[in-house]
Write an enzyme that holds these catalytic residues in place. Structure first.
Site: not given
Ligand code: NAD
Ligand code: DAU
Length: 383
Positions: A22-23, A26, A78, A158-160, A182, A184, A186, A221-222
């Site tokens: 939660g810190a 999302i 966790i 995640t959609d991944e 990552y 795998a 999930k 992230k991007l």
């Molecule tokens: P994030 O990396 O910003 O946050 C992850 C949080 O989890 C951090 O606060 C971290 O300190 C905490 N954490 C990591 N390992 C931990 C552990 N072992 N015990 C307790 N806390 C721990 O991630 P996010 O982008 O907010 O993603 C949150 C969730 O949503 C993830 O499960 C991710 O797979 C999923 N998700 C993310 C996206 C995206 O685009 N960001 C999309 C779909 C799903």
């Molecule tokens: O689709 C959901 C996923 O989206 C989540 O499960 C992940 O936690 C989240 O990080 C995100 O994954 P992506 O790999 O899609 O996100 P990222 O921001 O790393 O990259 C988005 C796109 O941009 C991807 O096609 C890779 C590209 N990219 C990313 C970075 C960091 C670049 O071209 N250059 C970069 O430096």
């Protein structure tokens, strides 16, 4: 235990949620949005505060005494059964520092956001992804099972997990085909959850969210990387041809959809959460540069991410049938996001501390040395 839910909704007066991760990006939006409604919901955040976790993400809550009184923060992993058991298994945990007079009742639901979330880091160092994504999920499930009363569990996935989708849209019944450490991890976490539904009758739901963006997004992230680099007039490392496609989901829409599934989803079911903008990376970058008033010449095309998924696309019919719609257009969400990074420099400069320089050099040092101006690539692509 499914079907034996508390007699009040999972958010609202007397509800107590445990929000793991939660810190993070999302998870903190989920916590901020729920507590800001002032509806009586109490939340325990359990977060390890990795490089991606940041208590400052909860500052808007902690600055408001009424909201702050309904938030309990526990720093912990966790994958640690002792801390997880104490948080999930008891109403008030002395070891966590929670005061005995805090308004927290028994836990009604666990919403698991905790994960290592960056694909590039999973390629560099997979181990932590497995520990949190598999062992951590197992520890949470065991604690829910051991609690001896109905606790709903929501796994944020995640959609991944569908892998790269060259055409069409993924539906929830499609096979899982993850292609990075990552995704795998999930997928493994999700499968464990489903096994607990089938084997132990746990009340659990899974969400598969799309690429999320918005304020408080870690600058690795991007979108936040490119916005913050562009603010500093630094090169923007675009992988490969930049024609990979993602469907962008605004963070409060993602958090709202997770709450909707928590409250309304059927146990054992999985729900896709699509975004509102299927776009090639190049177009996302052009849009953010336009909002910033920065030139395309900052973009460098660099060697690709290994195993880079070309496209993700979700079918959102199942979630729509449950009554959920996205509210935020990409134009509106991107403008809010870019403006947030412009006005919150201390937040993102602090996030670029710790191992940031080491990580950046490892991930981008050689790539940028081999990069080319994006204009040359445009010409090559058109030729
Ligand atoms: P994030 O990396 O910003 O946050 C992850 C949080 O989890 C951090 O606060 C971290 O300190 C905490 N954490 C990591 N390992 C931990 C552990 N072992 N015990 C307790 N806390 C721990 O991630 P996010 O982008 O907010 O993603 C949150 C969730 O949503 C993830 O499960 C991710 O797979 C999923 N998700 C993310 C996206 C995206 O685009 N960001 C999309 C779909 C799903
Ligand atoms: O689709 C959901 C996923 O989206 C989540 O499960 C992940 O936690 C989240 O990080 C995100 O994954 P992506 O790999 O899609 O996100 P990222 O921001 O790393 O990259 C988005 C796109 O941009 C991807 O096609 C890779 C590209 N990219 C990313 C970075 C960091 C670049 O071209 N250059 C970069 O430096």
């Amino acid at each position: 235990m499914s079907g034996d839910r508390p007699d009040h909704p999972l958010t609202g007066p007397n509800a107590h949620l445990v929000v793991t991760g939660g810190a993070g990006f999302i998870g903190s939006a989920f916590v901020r949005d729920i507590l800001a409604r002032h509806d009586g919901t109490t939340i325990t955040v359990l977060d390890k505060l990795t490089y991606a976790g940041n208590r400052a993400n909860l500052a808007p809550v902690e600055l408001d005494p009424e909201q702050a009184a309904r938030l309990r923060f526990v720093a912990g992993d966790i994958a640690d059964p002792a801390i997880v058991g104490s948080v999930i298994g008891s109403a008030v945990d002395g070891e966590s520092g929670a005061a005995a007079d805090m308004p927290f009742g028994p836990v009604d639901a666990v919403v698991n956001f905790a994960a290592e979330s960056h694909v590039d880091r999973s390629i560099l160092d997979p181990e932590a992804f497995l520990r949190t994504g598999v062992i951590g999920v197992h520890v949470l499930l065991e604690a829910v099972r051991a609690a001896g009363r109905p606790i709903r569990y929501l796994q944020v996935s995640t959609d991944e997990v569908y892998g790269s989708v060259e055409s069409g849209r993924s539906v929830e019944s499609d096979p899982l085909a993850p292609r990075s450490p990552y995704s795998a991890a999930k997928a493994a976490g999700e499968l464990l959850v489903q096994s607990y539904v089938v084997t132990y009758g746990l009340d659990a739901v899974v969400t598969r969210g799309s690429n999320t963006y918005g304020p408080y997004h870690h600058p690795e992230k991007l979108i936040p990387l490119f916005v913050t680099n562009a603010i500093d007039d630094k090169p923007l490392p675009l992988y490969g041809d930049g024609l990979q496609e993602r469907d962008w989901l605004y963070v409060s829409d993602h958090a709202g959809a997770i709450e909707h599934v928590l409250r309304n989803g059927a146990s054992g079911e999985t729900y896709n959460i699509p975004g509102s903008a299927e776009m090639a990376n190049r177009d996302v970058v052009a849009a953010l540069l336009d909002r910033l008033g920065k030139p395309w010449s900052l973009v460098r095309t660099v060697p690709d991410r290994p195993g880079h998924d070309r496209r993700y696309a979700l079918d959102g019919s199942k979630l729509a049938a449950l009554g959920w719609r996205n509210r935020t257009s990409f134009v509106e969400g991107l403008a809010t996001t870019v403006d947030w990074y412009r006005t919150n420099e201390p937040w993102w400069r602090a996030a670029r501390s710790g191992d940031w320089d080491t990580y950046y050099e490892r991930q981008y040092g050689s790539r940028l040395a081999h990069g080319r101006a994006a204009a040359e690539i445009s010409a090559a692509t058109e030729a």
